[in-house]
Design a protein around this motif. Structure first.
Motif, PDB file in Angstrom:
ATOM      1  N   LEU A 206       0.858  -1.179   0.000  1.00  0.00           N
ATOM      2  CA  LEU A 206       0.000   0.000   0.000  1.00  0.00           C
ATOM      3  C   LEU A 206       0.893   1.228   0.000  1.00  0.00           C
ATOM      4  O   LEU A 206       1.679   1.436   0.925  1.00  0.00           O
ATOM      5  CB  LEU A 206      -0.915   0.014   1.225  1.00  0.00           C
ATOM      6  N   GLU A 207       0.777   2.033  -1.042  1.00  0.00           N
ATOM      7  CA  GLU A 207       1.570   3.250  -1.146  1.00  0.00           C
ATOM      8  C   GLU A 207       0.634   4.426  -1.364  1.00  0.00           C
ATOM      9  O   GLU A 207      -0.091   4.490  -2.355  1.00  0.00           O
ATOM     10  CB  GLU A 207       2.579   3.139  -2.298  1.00  0.00           C
ATOM     11  N   ARG A 208       0.654   5.321  -0.416  1.00  0.00           N
ATOM     12  CA  ARG A 208      -0.183   6.526  -0.474  1.00  0.00           C
ATOM     13  C   ARG A 208       0.677   7.735  -0.124  1.00  0.00           C
ATOM     14  O   ARG A 208       1.202   7.821   0.993  1.00  0.00           O
ATOM     15  CB  ARG A 208      -1.347   6.421   0.513  1.00  0.00           C
ATOM     16  N   GLY A 209       0.836   8.615  -1.084  1.00  0.00           N
ATOM     17  CA  GLY A 209       1.620   9.805  -0.825  1.00  0.00           C
ATOM     18  C   GLY A 209       3.058   9.465  -0.472  1.00  0.00           C
ATOM     19  O   GLY A 209       3.747   8.755  -1.197  1.00  0.00           O
ATOM     20  N   ALA A 210       3.502   9.933   0.696  1.00  0.00           N
ATOM     21  CA  ALA A 210       4.894   9.753   1.107  1.00  0.00           C
ATOM     22  C   ALA A 210       5.133   8.454   1.852  1.00  0.00           C
ATOM     23  O   ALA A 210       6.266   8.151   2.210  1.00  0.00           O
ATOM     24  CB  ALA A 210       5.319  10.931   1.995  1.00  0.00           C
ATOM     25  N   VAL A 211       4.069   7.685   2.099  1.00  0.00           N
ATOM     26  CA  VAL A 211       4.185   6.485   2.936  1.00  0.00           C
ATOM     27  C   VAL A 211       3.956   5.231   2.104  1.00  0.00           C
ATOM     28  O   VAL A 211       3.008   5.154   1.319  1.00  0.00           O
ATOM     29  CB  VAL A 211       3.171   6.530   4.104  1.00  0.00           C
ATOM     30  N   SER A 212       4.824   4.236   2.286  1.00  0.00           N
ATOM     31  CA  SER A 212       4.641   2.936   1.641  1.00  0.00           C
ATOM     32  C   SER A 212       4.688   1.839   2.694  1.00  0.00           C
ATOM     33  O   SER A 212       5.405   1.936   3.693  1.00  0.00           O
ATOM     34  CB  SER A 212       5.720   2.688   0.574  1.00  0.00           C
ATOM     35  N   ARG A 239       7.690  -4.097   5.600  1.00  0.00           N
ATOM     36  CA  ARG A 239       8.599  -3.019   5.202  1.00  0.00           C
ATOM     37  C   ARG A 239       7.803  -1.726   5.162  1.00  0.00           C
ATOM     38  O   ARG A 239       6.683  -1.688   4.650  1.00  0.00           O
ATOM     39  CB  ARG A 239       9.218  -3.272   3.821  1.00  0.00           C
ATOM     40  N   TRP A 240       8.407  -0.676   5.675  1.00  0.00           N
ATOM     41  CA  TRP A 240       7.740   0.615   5.715  1.00  0.00           C
ATOM     42  C   TRP A 240       8.692   1.675   5.188  1.00  0.00           C
ATOM     43  O   TRP A 240       9.902   1.640   5.467  1.00  0.00           O
ATOM     44  CB  TRP A 240       7.326   0.965   7.141  1.00  0.00           C
ATOM     45  N   GLY A 241       8.169   2.606   4.415  1.00  0.00           N
ATOM     46  CA  GLY A 241       8.974   3.689   3.879  1.00  0.00           C
ATOM     47  C   GLY A 241       8.288   5.023   4.065  1.00  0.00           C
ATOM     48  O   GLY A 241       7.054   5.129   3.982  1.00  0.00           O
ATOM     49  N   LEU A 242       9.077   6.054   4.329  1.00  0.00           N
ATOM     50  CA  LEU A 242       8.557   7.411   4.503  1.00  0.00           C
ATOM     51  C   LEU A 242       9.465   8.367   3.743  1.00  0.00           C
ATOM     52  O   LEU A 242      10.670   8.463   4.035  1.00  0.00           O
ATOM     53  CB  LEU A 242       8.520   7.792   5.981  1.00  0.00           C
ATOM     54  N   ALA A 243       8.894   9.060   2.750  1.00  0.00           N
ATOM     55  CA  ALA A 243       9.647  10.036   1.969  1.00  0.00           C
ATOM     56  C   ALA A 243       9.493  11.410   2.597  1.00  0.00           C
ATOM     57  O   ALA A 243       8.368  11.894   2.785  1.00  0.00           O
ATOM     58  CB  ALA A 243       9.154  10.049   0.525  1.00  0.00           C
ATOM     59  N   ARG A 249      14.649   9.637   2.340  1.00  0.00           N
ATOM     60  CA  ARG A 249      13.709   8.536   2.545  1.00  0.00           C
ATOM     61  C   ARG A 249      14.154   7.704   3.733  1.00  0.00           C
ATOM     62  O   ARG A 249      15.303   7.264   3.811  1.00  0.00           O
ATOM     63  CB  ARG A 249      13.604   7.654   1.297  1.00  0.00           C
ATOM     64  N   LEU A 250      13.223   7.491   4.649  1.00  0.00           N
ATOM     65  CA  LEU A 250      13.443   6.639   5.808  1.00  0.00           C
ATOM     66  C   LEU A 250      12.764   5.296   5.571  1.00  0.00           C
ATOM     67  O   LEU A 250      11.725   5.213   4.913  1.00  0.00           O
ATOM     68  CB  LEU A 250      12.881   7.289   7.072  1.00  0.00           C
TER      69      LEU A 250
END
Length: 687
Positions: A206-212, A239-243, A249-250
């Motif tokens: 699930l990827e919405r905006g800056a968060v995956s 796995r989590w990502g924050l732009a 990117r974190l």
């Protein structure tokens, strides 16, 4: 920790990265003159691919594209549809990979390459999962079971001694399993097969905006081919990502895995031929319970179009409780392993121009702190009778590296690199209260150099030279009496010459000749109560790798690979002069693999794959005969019912060929038969 020299590693830690094509305006740090524009240079290409490689956007830090050695990649399309018991079997489909299939519960097997075997006494491949170091203390690969095929985006195998990114365990190269990241999807796969095998895999993004967000849930239950070989495996990951804007990117990764398995044991030669599916009465209580946890946080930052930085911190936890009896004359053992590994890595990458010459500079490194316990007991039917080992040992290994890539001409790449590692730690024998320091390995220097020449469109000629190292494993890394002299690291010096040709999307071919020599190679004594090692001596390895991929017609793709390798003892220990020139055990001279896939329509795909190897010696004495030859073929069909549903049918070991893993216990050969012909039916649903 007792290793002050590792303080430097806290600032320069990480994995080697590479750069895309050098382009853009000059950087004032590199030159005050404006460089003349150069036509777009052809990319140096030394890789060979199996399946479709999906290139996603990524920073300059984190790529293996400019590692100028033989690199093999498997696409997610091949991995995600695979019907395998373990992921190492999937890697075994790649060119020049040897698979050692113990077929003993959680101690199922491993892969190896470049003339190193998979026995576990010398572990020569650095395993990574999403860039996280994933070897246990002894270099084995239990963490590979965390990854299930449906969640794999790609697999990269880097061969040889010229890659400066990794130190410990990267004697012959590295393998990185890349899992899915980013995107919005739901992908589920369920299968049923022979030996009452059930498997379910569910991955979602699930990827919405800056968060995956990306998740995996997988479970496998099987009775196994042989009696007393049932197993249950559960794997969970996220796995989590924050732009943070466009330049930072974190990321975070968490994985949990648990398994319980019975072990069927090893058979005598007579029993293996009379009834390969049997178990021994004395193995009826053998089995294993295992849990694995892996956590990481990552940071990728782009300070400009020229300067990138990546960093990672991770924690690996491994717990294993095994009961095993190797033969009728041996005692059952309880083997308890508890390991916690903490690590940091980072890399700083810059590219620009120096006097009109495109230039990339990179500095990085890594450090890992290990807290390990190894305990063993003699037991009867899982009841301990006496303790034979209780060891607690800390190990710290860290290294830093620098690398440059220069392009003095559009047809030439020169890549010098240098890495240095240091080792520290302490050992405690809890049975007798003794302690020992780490061997004084000193500063382990590893210079490296790679060159690529691009004489024509689609052609890359490449050569590389470099050094890697081996230290003792387990208690073998420490100065334990009666040894009074520090053990020097075994230095591996290797070189390679290769050529790669690519004709659009139609033909891909690569050939390479390589050599690798080691000083003072050591091997862990696998069943030694103290976990000690033996001196193998100076060794020589060499080989030829040939790969070819062709797409001769629409919907048809063919690929084949063959490897010839030789691993010998060049200078044996003083007490074993008769071993000079002998082959190193469990290293077949020939490895081959290949496959064909035909899609007569958009909805139907048919495939046939095969792999094989020649026979090998069981010990360095070369006196027990040669065993282990195999040739196995698998077939599969997939039918796309609609855009969401796909049905599959796979037949493994199509010819029902008998093949096995064989070892020598000092008095007899012991055999572990591999699976016979087996069938798997699957359904995959995508949203």
């Amino acid at each position: 920790m007792k290793i002050s020299s590792l303080a430097l590693a806290a600032g320069l830690l990480g994995t080697l990265t590479s750069t895309p094509a050098f382009a853009g305006a000059p950087d004032p740090l590199a030159s005050t003159a404006t460089p003349k524009p150069r036509p777009a240079a052809q990319q140096a290409d030394t890789s060979f691919s199996v399946g479709e490689i999906v290139v996603t956007a990524r920073g300059m830090a984190g790529s293996s594209d400019n590692v100028l050695t033989s690199v093999d990649r498997m696409g997610g399309d091949v991995a995600q549809r695979a019907d395998v018991d373990n992921v190492y079997e999937l890697i075994g489909q790649m060119p020049g990979i040897q698979v050692t299939d113990f077929n003993q519960g959680t101690t199922s097997g491993k892969f190896s390459m470049r003339g190193f075997n998979g026995e576990g006494n010398i572990n020569a491949v650095k395993l990574l999962i999403d860039g996280i170091p994933s070897n246990s203390n002894d270099g084995n690969m239990p963490y590979i079971d965390v990854a299930f095929p449906l969640n794999i985006a790609a697999i990269e195998v880097v061969r040889g001694t010229s890659d400066p990114r990794h130190g410990l365990h990267a004697i012959a190269g590295s393998a990185n399993i890349l899992t899915r990241s980013g995107g919005s999807y739901v992908d589920a796969r369920a299968s049923v097969g022979s030996y009452d095998t059930l498997e379910g895999q569910l991955v979602a993004g699930l990827e919405r905006g800056a968060v995956s967000q990306n998740y995996q849930i997988a479970y496998r239950d099987s009775d196994g081919y042989r009696d007393h070989s049932s197993s249950q495996r559960l794997s969970l990951s996220g796995r989590w990502g924050l732009a943070l804007g466009e330049d930072v990117r974190l990321g975070a990764i968490a994985r949990y895995y648990e398994a319980d398995a019975e072990e069927p044991g090893y058979l005598t030669f007579a029993d293996s031929r009379a009834d390969p599916r049997m178990t021994n009465d004395y193995n009826i209580s053998d089995g294993d319970s295992r849990t694995i946890q892996q956590y990481a946080v990552t940071l990728d930052a782009s300070f400009s179009d020229r300067l990138d930085w990546s960093a990672m911190a991770y924690h690996n936890r491994f717990r294993d409780d095994r009961y095993v009896k190797f033969s009728a004359a041996a005692s059952q053992q309880r083997r308890l392993t508890a390991e916690d590994h903490f690590g940091l890595s980072t890399a700083l990458h810059w590219h620009g121009y120096l006097s009109e010459i495109p230039l990339m500079l990179e500095a990085g490194g890594n450090v890992e702190w290990q807290d390990n316990r190894s305990a063993r007991w003699l037991s009867v039917e899982r009841v301990p009778t006496s303790q034979t080992r209780d060891q607690q040992f800390d190990l710290t290994v860290g290294g830093v590296y620098v690398q440059a890539i220069l392009e003095p001409a559009a047809w030439l790449r020169i890549t010098p690199a240098y890495r240095i590692d240091r080792v520290g730690g302490d050992f405690s024998n809890r049975l007798n209260g003794s302690a020992a320091p780490i061997n004084d390995y000193g500063s382990i220097e590893q210079p490296k150099l790679s060159v690529a020449i691009l004489p024509a469109e689609g052609v890359t000629l490449y050569g590389n030279w470099g050094r890697t190292f081996q230290i003792g494993l387990g208690s073998g890394a420490y100065l334990i009496p009666p040894r009074q002299q520090d053990l020097a690291p075994s230095i591996n010096t290797g070189w390679e010459l290769g050529a790669k040709y690519r004709l659009g999307e139609t033909v891909e071919a690569r050939v390479a000749y390589w050599e690798q020599s080691a000083t003072g190679e050591i091997a862990r004594k696998l069943n030694d109560p103290l976990g000690d090692f033996e001196n193998v001596g100076a060794t020589d390895r060499r080989g030829v790798d040939v790969q070819l991929g062709v797409k001769p017609a629409s919907g048809l793709s063919l690929w084949a690979a063959v490897a010839w390798q030789e691993a010998t003892i060049a200078q044996p220990p003083a007490d074993s002069p008769q071993l000079v020139g002998n082959a190193i055990n469990h290293t077949p001279r020939w490895l081959w693999s290949g496959g064909a896939e035909y899609a007569p329509s958009e909805s139907l795909s048919l495939s046939l794959t095969g792999r094989g190897q020649s026979s090998y010696h069981l010990t360095t004495a070369n006196a027990e005969g040669k065993w282990g030859e195999l040739a196995v073929f698998d077939a599969a069909a997939r039918f796309r019912v609609n855009e969401r549903l796909e049905l599959g049918l796979a037949v493994k070991n199509l010819g029902d060929r008998y093949y096995e893993y064989v070892w020598w216990d000092g008095s007899q050969t012991l055999h572990s038969p591999a699976n016979g012909r087996n069938v798997t039916a699957s359904a995959r649903l995508r949203f």
